[in-house]
Design an enzyme around this catalytic site. Sequence first.
Site, PDB file in Angstrom:
ATOM      1  N   GLY A  10       0.824  -1.214   0.000  1.00 45.50           N
ATOM      2  CA  GLY A  10       0.000   0.000   0.000  1.00 45.50           C
ATOM      3  C   GLY A  10       0.850   1.252   0.000  1.00 45.50           C
ATOM      4  O   GLY A  10       1.883   1.302   0.671  1.00 45.50           O
ATOM      5  N   THR A 140       5.019   1.523   5.798  1.00 46.73           N
ATOM      6  CA  THR A 140       3.586   1.230   5.873  1.00 46.73           C
ATOM      7  C   THR A 140       2.924   2.209   6.834  1.00 46.73           C
ATOM      8  O   THR A 140       3.488   2.534   7.889  1.00 46.73           O
ATOM      9  CB  THR A 140       3.249  -0.213   6.325  1.00 46.73           C
ATOM     10  OG1 THR A 140       1.856  -0.290   6.589  1.00 46.73           O
ATOM     11  CG2 THR A 140       3.984  -0.644   7.590  1.00 46.73           C
ATOM     12  N   ASP A 142       0.457   1.364   8.422  1.00 46.98           N
ATOM     13  CA  ASP A 142      -0.112   0.535   9.497  1.00 46.98           C
ATOM     14  C   ASP A 142       0.800   0.466  10.719  1.00 46.98           C
ATOM     15  O   ASP A 142       0.350   0.104  11.797  1.00 46.98           O
ATOM     16  CB  ASP A 142      -0.369  -0.894   8.996  1.00 46.98           C
ATOM     17  CG  ASP A 142      -1.416  -0.923   7.894  1.00 46.98           C
ATOM     18  OD1 ASP A 142      -2.050   0.118   7.650  1.00 46.98           O
ATOM     19  OD2 ASP A 142      -1.593  -1.987   7.270  1.00 46.98           O
ATOM     20  N   MET A 186      -7.743   3.382   8.773  1.00 50.13           N
ATOM     21  CA  MET A 186      -7.070   2.187   8.255  1.00 50.13           C
ATOM     22  C   MET A 186      -6.125   1.565   9.286  1.00 50.13           C
ATOM     23  O   MET A 186      -5.835   2.163  10.319  1.00 50.13           O
ATOM     24  CB  MET A 186      -6.258   2.530   7.006  1.00 50.13           C
ATOM     25  CG  MET A 186      -7.056   2.515   5.718  1.00 50.13           C
ATOM     26  SD  MET A 186      -5.930   2.842   4.324  1.00 50.13           S
ATOM     27  CE  MET A 186      -6.990   2.398   2.945  1.00 50.13           C
ATOM     28  N   GLY A 187      -5.570   0.425   8.923  1.00 46.58           N
ATOM     29  CA  GLY A 187      -4.590  -0.216   9.808  1.00 46.58           C
ATOM     30  C   GLY A 187      -4.659  -1.724   9.790  1.00 46.58           C
ATOM     31  O   GLY A 187      -3.948  -2.390  10.530  1.00 46.58           O
ATOM     32  N   ARG A 188      -5.560  -2.230   8.983  1.00 47.77           N
ATOM     33  CA  ARG A 188      -5.698  -3.677   8.840  1.00 47.77           C
ATOM     34  C   ARG A 188      -5.911  -4.327  10.210  1.00 47.77           C
ATOM     35  O   ARG A 188      -6.876  -4.024  10.861  1.00 47.77           O
ATOM     36  CB  ARG A 188      -4.472  -4.249   8.148  1.00 47.77           C
ATOM     37  CG  ARG A 188      -4.796  -5.504   7.373  1.00 47.77           C
ATOM     38  CD  ARG A 188      -3.692  -5.879   6.456  1.00 47.77           C
ATOM     39  NE  ARG A 188      -4.096  -5.718   5.075  1.00 47.77           N
ATOM     40  CZ  ARG A 188      -3.247  -5.549   4.083  1.00 47.77           C
ATOM     41  NH1 ARG A 188      -1.973  -5.451   4.308  1.00 47.77           N
ATOM     42  NH2 ARG A 188      -3.704  -5.478   2.863  1.00 47.77           N
ATOM     43  N   GLU A 243     -10.386   0.011  11.119  1.00 46.66           N
ATOM     44  CA  GLU A 243     -11.110  -0.781  10.115  1.00 46.66           C
ATOM     45  C   GLU A 243     -11.112  -2.277  10.441  1.00 46.66           C
ATOM     46  O   GLU A 243     -11.980  -3.013   9.989  1.00 46.66           O
ATOM     47  CB  GLU A 243     -10.483  -0.575   8.734  1.00 46.66           C
ATOM     48  CG  GLU A 243      -9.032  -1.063   8.638  1.00 46.66           C
ATOM     49  CD  GLU A 243      -8.420  -0.966   7.248  1.00 46.66           C
ATOM     50  OE1 GLU A 243      -9.108  -0.575   6.311  1.00 46.66           O
ATOM     51  OE2 GLU A 243      -7.221  -1.296   7.124  1.00 46.66           O
ATOM     52  N   GLN A 296      -5.797   9.032   4.002  1.00 49.10           N
ATOM     53  CA  GLN A 296      -4.865   8.993   5.140  1.00 49.10           C
ATOM     54  C   GLN A 296      -3.476   8.494   4.731  1.00 49.10           C
ATOM     55  O   GLN A 296      -2.532   8.613   5.491  1.00 49.10           O
ATOM     56  CB  GLN A 296      -5.433   8.147   6.267  1.00 49.10           C
ATOM     57  CG  GLN A 296      -5.696   6.707   5.919  1.00 49.10           C
ATOM     58  CD  GLN A 296      -6.817   6.091   6.732  1.00 49.10           C
ATOM     59  OE1 GLN A 296      -6.693   5.959   7.931  1.00 49.10           O
ATOM     60  NE2 GLN A 296      -7.908   5.717   6.077  1.00 49.10           N
ATOM     61  N   ARG A 297      -3.346   7.932   3.552  1.00 45.69           N
ATOM     62  CA  ARG A 297      -2.011   7.490   3.150  1.00 45.69           C
ATOM     63  C   ARG A 297      -1.461   8.287   1.964  1.00 45.69           C
ATOM     64  O   ARG A 297      -0.362   8.017   1.511  1.00 45.69           O
ATOM     65  CB  ARG A 297      -2.000   5.996   2.858  1.00 45.69           C
ATOM     66  CG  ARG A 297      -2.865   5.558   1.707  1.00 45.69           C
ATOM     67  CD  ARG A 297      -2.887   4.034   1.581  1.00 45.69           C
ATOM     68  NE  ARG A 297      -3.456   3.657   0.297  1.00 45.69           N
ATOM     69  CZ  ARG A 297      -3.809   2.440  -0.028  1.00 45.69           C
ATOM     70  NH1 ARG A 297      -3.668   1.457   0.825  1.00 45.69           N
ATOM     71  NH2 ARG A 297      -4.309   2.186  -1.220  1.00 45.69           N
TER      72      ARG A 297
HETATM   73  O1  F6P Z   1      -0.903  -1.534   3.518  1.00 46.73           O
HETATM   74  C1  F6P Z   1      -1.545  -0.578   4.194  1.00 46.73           C
HETATM   75  C2  F6P Z   1      -3.019  -0.443   3.864  1.00 46.73           C
HETATM   76  O2  F6P Z   1      -3.248   0.897   3.544  1.00 46.73           O
HETATM   77  C3  F6P Z   1      -3.933  -0.921   5.000  1.00 46.73           C
HETATM   78  O3  F6P Z   1      -4.082   0.025   6.006  1.00 46.73           O
HETATM   79  C4  F6P Z   1      -5.201  -1.199   4.249  1.00 46.73           C
HETATM   80  O4  F6P Z   1      -6.026  -2.107   4.940  1.00 46.73           O
HETATM   81  C5  F6P Z   1      -4.682  -1.784   2.979  1.00 46.73           C
HETATM   82  O5  F6P Z   1      -3.400  -1.222   2.763  1.00 46.73           O
HETATM   83  C6  F6P Z   1      -5.549  -1.522   1.778  1.00 46.73           C
HETATM   84  O6  F6P Z   1      -4.943  -2.112   0.698  1.00 46.73           O
HETATM   85  P1  F6P Z   1      -5.315  -1.822  -0.825  1.00 46.73           P
HETATM   86  O7  F6P Z   1      -4.993  -0.398  -1.119  1.00 46.73           O
HETATM   87  O8  F6P Z   1      -4.457  -2.768  -1.577  1.00 46.73           O
HETATM   88  O9  F6P Z   1      -6.776  -2.096  -0.946  1.00 46.73           O
END
Ligand code: F6P
Length: 407
Positions: A10, A140, A142, A186-188, A243, A296-297
């Site tokens: 990500g 990351t 996360d 976010m943060g998985r 999330e 946020q990213r």
């Molecule tokens: O890798 C970080 C992240 O932004 C997580 O916080 C998020 O759950 C995931 O990637 C989302 O991934 P993608 O952009 O591949 O859907």
Amino acid sequence: MNIAIAQSGGPTCAINASLVGVFRQALLTEEIDAVFGSINGIEGMISDELINLKSIIRTNEDMELLRQTPSTMLGSCRYKLPAYDTEPEIYVRILNTLTIHRIGVFLYIGGNDSMDTVVKLSKFLQDKGSDIRVIGVPKTIDNDLPITDHTPGFGSAVKYVAATVQEIIRDSSVYSIPSVTIVEIMGRHSGWLAASSCILRANGEEAPHLIYLPEASFSADRFIEDVRRQMAKHKAVVVAVSEGIAVEGTEPEEFQSGATDVFGHKYLSGVGKFLERLVAERIGCKVRSVELNVMQRCSSHLCAGTDIDEAERIGRHALRAALDGNSGKMMYFRRVSDMPYAVTIEMTDAANVANKEKKFPLKWIAPEQNQVTDAAISYFLPLVQGEVDIRMKNGMPVHFQRPLQMR
Ligand code: F6P
């Protein structure tokens, strides 16, 4: 000798700064000729899709713009390198690319899944008797990589999340009627980023009044009780939710999007809406959910200067470590002190990080499982310090534009 660099997983606000760090260090190193960028992470190494970065990053101004440009300049991937035993041909193709282009160092900027690639590829090359070195550079939002104090990209995400939640607090409190606003962050499977919204307390904010993390237990009934209790004290209640929380007695499919990537990770999204419906049904007040989503990213207009500087520094160190003969390692930050804030950059086996997740510490979660303790604030605060003097044009931040053939 030439070197290659790739970006994976990500995006973040700082991943291009790490690329700039490697690039700048390469320019200072006489033995390095070309610096190749692999398109879409390791996929570009497999399909021999490389671009000579010196042909597109020409000036110091280009590097400065790239440093302030979010996302991955070289594209990214969520590709899991298969085990050598099952698909040796993939490794042979990567080796061909490395050999054809006389690449002696491969640097992979990514998270815990990308470190799996560093481990597998460096082992394959070592077994072949090759002296090509592979080094991982962490990133990351996360912040879930073990060993390292924090990850490049996280500080900028924290700054955006906290600043945005603060704006939401102001917006949500204008009417005389009671309301609940839920912010999905976010943060998985780790709650670092959602937890970081607690830093607003350092500026005198009371909100977010409730913070829910995947590391804590969560039940719908307790959530409604928590919200009611906060509504008795505050007209406008603001909730931060990660999330990746698991709701007791509820299947994730009931509130998350359900799709899965090649690493088996679910695309998590939807818990904010789920909680919004819960509040609407059980409390019946004005309620809204806000999903911060990709902003946020990639909100580099509000990135943290410390984060961008550190991301560049760790990129430089990674190349130096590779030139010193290291391989199969990941660079990391060791925090020396909070105040004055100081970190050193060290190296660990990428195997210590690959496929592992660092959870938000339980000692920083309040006993009620719905807040973060003050002790976490001194961990987070140094990471959001500093501003980048963003170059603007026509009133908007200027981004480094990838050449047309790469878009
Ligand atoms: O890798 C970080 C992240 O932004 C997580 O916080 C998020 O759950 C995931 O990637 C989302 O991934 P993608 O952009 O591949 O859907």
